[in-house]
Design a protein around this motif. Sequence first.
Motif, PDB file in Angstrom:
ATOM      1  N   GLU A 135       0.610  -1.443  -0.228  1.00  0.00           N
ATOM      2  CA  GLU A 135      -0.118  -0.326   0.020  1.00  0.00           C
ATOM      3  C   GLU A 135       0.992   1.313  -0.183  1.00  0.00           C
ATOM      4  O   GLU A 135       0.507   2.352  -0.611  1.00  0.00           O
ATOM      5  N   HIS A 136       1.941   1.650   0.851  1.00  0.00           N
ATOM      6  CA  HIS A 136       2.878   2.140   0.922  1.00  0.00           C
ATOM      7  C   HIS A 136       3.128   2.548  -0.521  1.00  0.00           C
ATOM      8  O   HIS A 136       3.481   3.591  -1.263  1.00  0.00           O
ATOM      9  N   GLU A 137       3.694   1.679  -1.670  1.00  0.00           N
ATOM     10  CA  GLU A 137       4.472   1.556  -2.749  1.00  0.00           C
ATOM     11  C   GLU A 137       3.201   2.011  -3.609  1.00  0.00           C
ATOM     12  O   GLU A 137       3.357   3.212  -4.882  1.00  0.00           O
ATOM     13  N   ALA A 138       2.186   1.427  -3.769  1.00  0.00           N
ATOM     14  CA  ALA A 138       0.780   2.147  -4.127  1.00  0.00           C
ATOM     15  C   ALA A 138       0.516   3.387  -4.185  1.00  0.00           C
ATOM     16  O   ALA A 138       0.543   4.094  -5.365  1.00  0.00           O
ATOM     17  N   LEU A 139       0.661   4.285  -2.405  1.00  0.00           N
ATOM     18  CA  LEU A 139       0.389   5.159  -2.498  1.00  0.00           C
ATOM     19  C   LEU A 139       1.682   6.688  -3.239  1.00  0.00           C
ATOM     20  O   LEU A 139       1.309   7.370  -3.736  1.00  0.00           O
ATOM     21  N   ALA A 140       3.338   5.627  -3.577  1.00  0.00           N
ATOM     22  CA  ALA A 140       3.935   6.213  -3.117  1.00  0.00           C
ATOM     23  C   ALA A 140       3.872   6.678  -5.371  1.00  0.00           C
ATOM     24  O   ALA A 140       4.161   7.005  -5.511  1.00  0.00           O
ATOM     25  N   ALA A 141       3.507   5.652  -5.750  1.00  0.00           N
ATOM     26  CA  ALA A 141       3.625   5.454  -6.794  1.00  0.00           C
ATOM     27  C   ALA A 141       2.575   6.263  -8.339  1.00  0.00           C
ATOM     28  O   ALA A 141       2.827   6.959  -8.592  1.00  0.00           O
ATOM     29  N   GLY A 142       0.928   6.908  -6.375  1.00  0.00           N
ATOM     30  CA  GLY A 142       0.527   7.848  -7.562  1.00  0.00           C
ATOM     31  C   GLY A 142      -0.367   9.279  -6.775  1.00  0.00           C
ATOM     32  O   GLY A 142      -0.673   9.865  -7.586  1.00  0.00           O
ATOM     33  N   PHE A 143       1.439   9.820  -6.225  1.00  0.00           N
ATOM     34  CA  PHE A 143       1.139  10.965  -5.464  1.00  0.00           C
ATOM     35  C   PHE A 143       1.500  11.486  -7.302  1.00  0.00           C
ATOM     36  O   PHE A 143       0.644  12.843  -7.298  1.00  0.00           O
ATOM     37  N   PRO A 144       2.879  11.019  -7.821  1.00  0.00           N
ATOM     38  CA  PRO A 144       2.660  11.648  -9.061  1.00  0.00           C
ATOM     39  C   PRO A 144       1.529  12.679 -10.088  1.00  0.00           C
ATOM     40  O   PRO A 144       1.505  13.388 -10.118  1.00  0.00           O
ATOM     41  N   ALA A 145       0.860  11.155 -10.087  1.00  0.00           N
ATOM     42  CA  ALA A 145      -0.603  11.467 -10.916  1.00  0.00           C
ATOM     43  C   ALA A 145      -1.339  12.569  -9.896  1.00  0.00           C
ATOM     44  O   ALA A 145      -2.248  13.804 -10.823  1.00  0.00           O
ATOM     45  N   ARG A 146      -1.339  12.120  -8.447  1.00  0.00           N
ATOM     46  CA  ARG A 146      -2.549  13.077  -8.089  1.00  0.00           C
ATOM     47  C   ARG A 146      -1.771  14.089  -8.183  1.00  0.00           C
ATOM     48  O   ARG A 146      -2.711  15.940  -8.379  1.00  0.00           O
ATOM     49  N   ARG A 147      -0.876  14.340  -8.477  1.00  0.00           N
ATOM     50  CA  ARG A 147       0.068  16.275  -8.025  1.00  0.00           C
ATOM     51  C   ARG A 147      -0.314  16.685  -9.356  1.00  0.00           C
ATOM     52  O   ARG A 147      -0.781  18.257  -9.740  1.00  0.00           O
ATOM     53  N   ALA A 148      -0.137  16.089 -10.402  1.00  0.00           N
ATOM     54  CA  ALA A 148      -0.212  16.866 -11.884  1.00  0.00           C
ATOM     55  C   ALA A 148      -1.510  17.502 -11.834  1.00  0.00           C
ATOM     56  O   ALA A 148      -1.918  18.442 -12.681  1.00  0.00           O
ATOM     57  N   GLU A 149      -2.828  16.302 -11.414  1.00  0.00           N
ATOM     58  CA  GLU A 149      -3.762  16.925 -11.437  1.00  0.00           C
ATOM     59  C   GLU A 149      -3.651  17.933 -11.225  1.00  0.00           C
ATOM     60  O   GLU A 149      -5.430  19.157 -11.684  1.00  0.00           O
ATOM     61  N   TRP A 150      -3.809  18.392  -9.597  1.00  0.00           N
ATOM     62  CA  TRP A 150      -3.614  19.884  -8.253  1.00  0.00           C
ATOM     63  C   TRP A 150      -3.560  20.317  -9.844  1.00  0.00           C
ATOM     64  O   TRP A 150      -3.989  21.410  -9.507  1.00  0.00           O
ATOM     65  N   ARG A 151      -1.828  20.159  -9.765  1.00  0.00           N
ATOM     66  CA  ARG A 151      -1.692  21.601 -10.178  1.00  0.00           C
ATOM     67  C   ARG A 151      -2.131  21.631 -11.215  1.00  0.00           C
ATOM     68  O   ARG A 151      -2.451  22.876 -12.128  1.00  0.00           O
ATOM     69  N   GLY A 152      -2.797  20.936 -12.580  1.00  0.00           N
ATOM     70  CA  GLY A 152      -3.582  21.579 -13.712  1.00  0.00           C
ATOM     71  C   GLY A 152      -5.566  21.652 -13.137  1.00  0.00           C
ATOM     72  O   GLY A 152      -5.053  22.983 -14.154  1.00  0.00           O
ATOM     73  N   ARG A 153      -5.469  21.237 -12.185  1.00  0.00           N
ATOM     74  CA  ARG A 153      -6.305  22.127 -11.920  1.00  0.00           C
ATOM     75  C   ARG A 153      -6.218  23.488 -11.435  1.00  0.00           C
ATOM     76  O   ARG A 153      -6.935  24.395 -11.410  1.00  0.00           O
ATOM     77  N   ARG A 154      -5.283  23.894 -10.487  1.00  0.00           N
ATOM     78  CA  ARG A 154      -4.863  24.543 -10.157  1.00  0.00           C
ATOM     79  C   ARG A 154      -4.588  26.462 -11.674  1.00  0.00           C
ATOM     80  O   ARG A 154      -4.844  27.656 -11.599  1.00  0.00           O
ATOM     81  N   SER A 155      -3.503  25.416 -11.855  1.00  0.00           N
ATOM     82  CA  SER A 155      -3.287  26.435 -12.835  1.00  0.00           C
ATOM     83  C   SER A 155      -5.096  26.564 -14.348  1.00  0.00           C
ATOM     84  O   SER A 155      -4.948  27.805 -14.057  1.00  0.00           O
ATOM     85  N   ALA A 156      -6.097  25.972 -14.484  1.00  0.00           N
ATOM     86  CA  ALA A 156      -7.308  25.903 -14.816  1.00  0.00           C
ATOM     87  C   ALA A 156      -7.654  27.282 -13.990  1.00  0.00           C
ATOM     88  O   ALA A 156      -8.472  28.622 -14.207  1.00  0.00           O
ATOM     89  N   ALA A 157      -7.753  26.701 -12.813  1.00  0.00           N
ATOM     90  CA  ALA A 157      -8.599  28.063 -11.749  1.00  0.00           C
ATOM     91  C   ALA A 157      -7.913  29.332 -11.371  1.00  0.00           C
ATOM     92  O   ALA A 157      -8.779  30.464 -11.770  1.00  0.00           O
ATOM     93  N   GLN A 158      -6.670  29.970 -11.144  1.00  0.00           N
ATOM     94  CA  GLN A 158      -5.908  30.803 -11.584  1.00  0.00           C
ATOM     95  C   GLN A 158      -5.719  31.619 -13.190  1.00  0.00           C
ATOM     96  O   GLN A 158      -5.975  32.681 -12.775  1.00  0.00           O
ATOM     97  N   ALA A 159      -6.652  30.740 -14.314  1.00  0.00           N
ATOM     98  CA  ALA A 159      -5.815  31.820 -15.168  1.00  0.00           C
ATOM     99  C   ALA A 159      -7.418  32.455 -15.378  1.00  0.00           C
ATOM    100  O   ALA A 159      -7.995  33.584 -15.976  1.00  0.00           O
ATOM    101  N   GLU A 160      -8.596  31.079 -15.095  1.00  0.00           N
ATOM    102  CA  GLU A 160      -9.869  31.957 -14.975  1.00  0.00           C
ATOM    103  C   GLU A 160     -10.197  32.881 -14.160  1.00  0.00           C
ATOM    104  O   GLU A 160     -10.438  34.132 -14.356  1.00  0.00           O
ATOM    105  N   TRP A 161      -8.959  33.162 -12.742  1.00  0.00           N
ATOM    106  CA  TRP A 161      -9.194  34.151 -11.924  1.00  0.00           C
ATOM    107  C   TRP A 161      -8.064  35.948 -12.411  1.00  0.00           C
ATOM    108  O   TRP A 161      -8.884  36.465 -12.619  1.00  0.00           O
ATOM    109  N   LEU A 162      -7.379  35.161 -13.201  1.00  0.00           N
ATOM    110  CA  LEU A 162      -6.454  36.489 -13.911  1.00  0.00           C
ATOM    111  C   LEU A 162      -7.449  36.679 -15.298  1.00  0.00           C
ATOM    112  O   LEU A 162      -7.265  38.290 -15.162  1.00  0.00           O
ATOM    113  N   ILE A 163      -8.544  36.241 -16.042  1.00  0.00           N
ATOM    114  CA  ILE A 163      -9.048  36.302 -16.644  1.00  0.00           C
ATOM    115  C   ILE A 163     -10.458  37.626 -16.207  1.00  0.00           C
ATOM    116  O   ILE A 163     -10.499  38.237 -16.327  1.00  0.00           O
TER     117      ILE A 163
END
Length: 172
Positions: free
Chosen positions: A57-85
């Motif tokens: 489970e530790h290995e599975a959580l660690a392996a899935g973390f980069p994808a979770r972080r990339a998804e969060w960065r995408g959501r954050r980027s889209a929300a910040q761009a919308e805010w700037l508009i």
Amino acid sequence: MAAMLLQREVGDECFAWMVRAGVSARHPILARRVRQYQEAGGPEPVLSFPPEASDEEHEALAAGFPARRAEWRGRRSAAQAEWLIRHVLDRYSPDLLVTEKFAAATRARMLAKLRDEVRRAKDFRTIRIDVESAGWLDALARHNGLGSRSEAVEMMVRVVMEVSGGKAAAKD
């Protein structure tokens, strides 16, 4: 795309950028709005392991973390761009924090940067010409039924290449 370029320029220093843009640091809603920008996309994911988790489970959580972080960065980027508009680029927005003149100028500057990036990616060359030369190129384009100065220059290069027997290069 203009919002994404502005987002790169603003980065995490939204409050300082807004103050440099001429918004008063004492503006009553500025702190709340900037906090919305900074918290866009929700809280940053944290890699944590429950104490009862097995090694698999530790290995599975660690392996899935980069994808979770990339998804969060995408959501954050889209929300910040919308805010700037909404708060900086759309001069007709009721939530605009900067002056309409500043919003229009910033949008024009970002679109010019975007156009320059596209031209660099396509290996365009940009040259500055004086007003008289621009007038002659416009007249040449109109006379030959072309839509732009660039097309007039391309036509002149083709003619030179035909006359010289193909010895001149298009980028010369």
